[in-house]
Motif scaffolding. Structure first.
Motif, PDB file in Angstrom:
ATOM      1  N   ARG A   2      -4.540   2.755   3.136  1.00 44.40           N
ATOM      2  CA  ARG A   2      -3.234   3.638   2.299  1.00 44.40           C
ATOM      3  C   ARG A   2      -3.745   4.871   2.479  1.00 44.40           C
ATOM      4  N   VAL A   4      -3.283   9.531   3.540  1.00 46.36           N
ATOM      5  CA  VAL A   4      -2.989  10.364   3.716  1.00 46.36           C
ATOM      6  C   VAL A   4      -3.253  11.315   4.633  1.00 46.36           C
ATOM      7  N   HIS A  33       0.674   0.108   7.605  1.00 44.52           N
ATOM      8  CA  HIS A  33       0.123   0.723   6.766  1.00 44.52           C
ATOM      9  C   HIS A  33       0.799   1.757   6.129  1.00 44.52           C
ATOM     10  N   ALA A  34       0.203   2.179   4.449  1.00 42.87           N
ATOM     11  CA  ALA A  34       0.786   3.465   4.050  1.00 42.87           C
ATOM     12  C   ALA A  34       0.904   4.781   4.214  1.00 42.87           C
ATOM     13  N   PRO A  35       1.261   5.303   5.025  1.00 37.54           N
ATOM     14  CA  PRO A  35       0.821   6.666   4.740  1.00 37.54           C
ATOM     15  C   PRO A  35       1.765   7.931   4.026  1.00 37.54           C
ATOM     16  N   VAL A  36       0.855   8.547   3.761  1.00 37.57           N
ATOM     17  CA  VAL A  36       1.755  10.069   2.947  1.00 37.57           C
ATOM     18  C   VAL A  36       1.049  11.216   3.697  1.00 37.57           C
ATOM     19  N   CYS A  54       7.349   8.236   6.125  1.00 38.12           N
ATOM     20  CA  CYS A  54       7.499   8.485   4.912  1.00 38.12           C
ATOM     21  C   CYS A  54       7.142   9.088   3.892  1.00 38.12           C
ATOM     22  N   HIS A  86      -1.275   8.572  -4.778  1.00 34.56           N
ATOM     23  CA  HIS A  86      -1.701   7.578  -4.004  1.00 34.56           C
ATOM     24  C   HIS A  86      -2.259   6.346  -3.696  1.00 34.56           C
ATOM     25  N   ARG A  87      -3.965   7.096  -4.211  1.00 30.79           N
ATOM     26  CA  ARG A  87      -4.434   6.259  -4.982  1.00 30.79           C
ATOM     27  C   ARG A  87      -5.174   6.018  -2.632  1.00 30.79           C
ATOM     28  N   ALA A  88      -5.810   7.345  -2.100  1.00 33.90           N
ATOM     29  CA  ALA A  88      -5.975   7.076  -0.879  1.00 33.90           C
ATOM     30  C   ALA A  88      -7.311   6.487  -0.292  1.00 33.90           C
ATOM     31  N   ASP A  89      -7.078   5.465   0.175  1.00 37.04           N
ATOM     32  CA  ASP A  89      -8.461   4.943   1.130  1.00 37.04           C
ATOM     33  C   ASP A  89      -9.412   5.844   1.515  1.00 37.04           C
TER      34      ASP A  89
END
Length: 375
Positions: A2, A4, A33-36, A54, A86-89
Motif C-alpha cells: 500500500r 501513498v 499494488h494499491a497506490p493513492v 488510482c 490508506h494504511r500506507a506501507d
C-alpha cells in the motif's frame, strides 16, 4: 503493498514530476499494488486526469506568484488523514518541496518509511530566478532528503550532486520511456509541410517555456539558412521567446499521440536547459529516432552518447548550439545514424522495467525498517 504517492504535481499538469508520478501509479496498479496519490488541486476550470489509475486526493492550492502554471499546496489535514486511512506501507515523495515536506513529516510521525525522489534542481533554479540562494537551496534539499529512508536520484550527475552536498542514502533510479507511443514511424509528412513549407530542416524543442530552460539559445539557429525552429510547449517565457526567436513556429502545448507525431516529424531535437536532473524529452526524442543536441550537464550526460546518438555542447553557449545544428544539417547520413542508434539505446528502457526497480527499492526500505525494529 500500500503506497501513498505525495507529489508536487500531477496531471492535468504537464511536466516531468507529474508524468513520472502518473507512470509510477500506473505501474503499481499493474503489478497488483494499491497506490493513492496526494497532489495539489488543479487550477479552477482544469479537470483532473480522467485516466488516473488510482484514487487521487487533492489538497487546496494556489498559483505560484509569477508562474501561475505551477500550483503550490496549502496546509491541509487531508494529507495525514490519507496516510492513516490508506494504511500506507510506504510513502513515495515525488520531488518533495512543499507538499512533500509535509508528507515527510507526517510519515515520520506515523512511523511510515519514506522514499524521496529527487527530480528538481532547486539550486539551479535559485541561481536562475534569484541570482543567489544556491547554498540555502542545498540546505533545504539536505534537510528534506536527509529525513527519508532512501533518496532516489534520476541520473549519475544528480546522484553525485546529492552525495557531494551531504545527502545520505542515495541510489540511482532513472526514468522509463514509452517506446510504443514515441517511435519513428509517427513521422507526418503533412505536418512537416505545414511547419517547413520550403522543405527546411526542422529543429525542434519540446518542454516548458521558462527562464531555466534557456530556449533563447536557439536564436542563432533561427538565422541558419534552410533551417526552421519549432517550439512545442508553453510557459511564462513564451511572449519573450516569440520576440527572441524570429521565424520560429510556436505550437503550444501538445500531449499524447499528438506530441509523439510532432517529435517524429522533427529532423533534430535540441534541448537547451542546463539544470535537468534527467531530461525526459531527450529520451522521447531518442525513441522517436532523432539525433539529439543537448548541453553537457546534468541528466543528458547519461542519455546522449556524444558522436553516437547526438552531440553534447557546453552549457549556455549559443554559438556552440548554432554550430552543432549547422554540422548536423550538413550531413543527413550522420543524422540518420545518430537517430537509429538513439532508438536502439532506449528500446529497453520501458516504464515497466523502471517501475520494477522502484518496487525493489521499496522492498529494500521495508526490509531495512523491519530489521531495525527487530534489533
Amino acid at each position: 503493498m500500500r503506497v501513498v504517492i505525495v507529489t508536487e504535481s500531477f496531471p492535468p499538469d504537464v511536466n516531468g514530476v507529474a508524468h513520472c508520478a502518473l507512470q509510477t501509479a500506473r505501474h503499481l496498479v499493474d503489478r497488483g499494488h494499491a497506490p493513492v496519490v496526494v497532489a495539489p488541486a488543479p487550477a479552477p476550470g482544469h479537470k483532473p486526469d480522467a485516466f488516473a489509475p488510482c484514487p487521487v486526493v487533492h489538497v487546496p492550492s494556489l498559483p505560484l506568484p509569477g508562474y501561475p502554471q505551477v500550483r503550490v499546496a496549502l496546509p491541509s489535514r487531508r494529507l495525514a488523514a490519507t496516510l492513516v486511512e490508506h494504511r500506507a506501507d510506504v510513502v513515495h515523495l515525488a520531488s518533495p518541496f512543499v507538499l512533500g515536506v509535509r508528507g515527510m513529516a507526517a510519515a515520520a510521525r506515523l512511523g511510515i518509511p519514506a522514499v524521496a525522489v529527487y527530480q528538481t534542481d532547486l539550486a539551479g533554479y535559485a541561481r536562475t530566478y534569484m541570482g543567489a540562494g544556491e547554498a540555502a537551496a542545498w540546505r533545504r534539499i539536505r534537510s528534506v532528503h536527509g529525513a527519508a529512508d532512501l533518496t532516489l536520484a534520476p541520473s549519475s550527475a544528480a546522484l553525485h550532486d546529492l552525495e557531494t552536498h551531504g545527502v545520505p542514502r542515495v541510489e540511482l533510479w532513472p526514468r522509463g520511456v514509452d517506446t510504443e507511443r514515441f517511435r519513428p514511424d509517427r513521422r507526418d509528412e503533412a505536418l512537416r509541410r505545414e511547419l517547413a513549407p520550403n522543405g527546411e530542416l526542422i529543429v525542434g524543442y519540446v518542454g516548458r517555456l521558462a527562464p531555466e530552460k534557456q530556449v533563447e539559445l536557439l536564436a542563432g539557429v533561427c538565422g541558419l539558412e534552410g533551417v526552421r525552429v519549432v517550439i512545442t510547449g508553453d510557459g511564462p517565457s513564451r511572449p519573450g521567446l516569440e520576440q527572441a526567436l524570429p521565424g520560429a513556429v510556436f505550437l503550444g502545448r501538445r500531449t499524447g499521440d499528438d506530441l509523439a507525431r510532432v517529435f517524429a516529424s522533427f529532423d533534430v531535437f535540441a534541448h537547451t536547459g542546463p539544470f535537468e536532473t534527467f531530461c525526459q524529452t531527450v529520451q522521447e526524442a531518442m525513441a522517436s529516432g532523432l539525433p539529439v543536441l543537448a548541453p553537457a550537464a546534468g541528466g543528458p550526460l547519461d542519455l546522449v552518447a556524444h558522436g553516437h546518438t547526438g552531440l553534447l555542447v557546453p552549457p549556455r553557449d549559443a554559438t556552440a548550439v548554432r554550430d552543432a545544428v549547422r554540422s548536423l544539417a550538413a550531413d543527413p547520413g550522420v543524422r540518420a545514424a545518430y537517430g537509429a542508434e538513439g532508438r536502439a539505446t532506449v528500446e529497453g528502457r520501458t516504464w515497466a522495467a523502471v517501475g520494477d526497480r522502484l518496487i525493489g527499492h521499496y522492498t529494500k526500505v521495508l526490509a531495512g525498517r523491519r530489521t531495525a525494529v527487530a534489533a
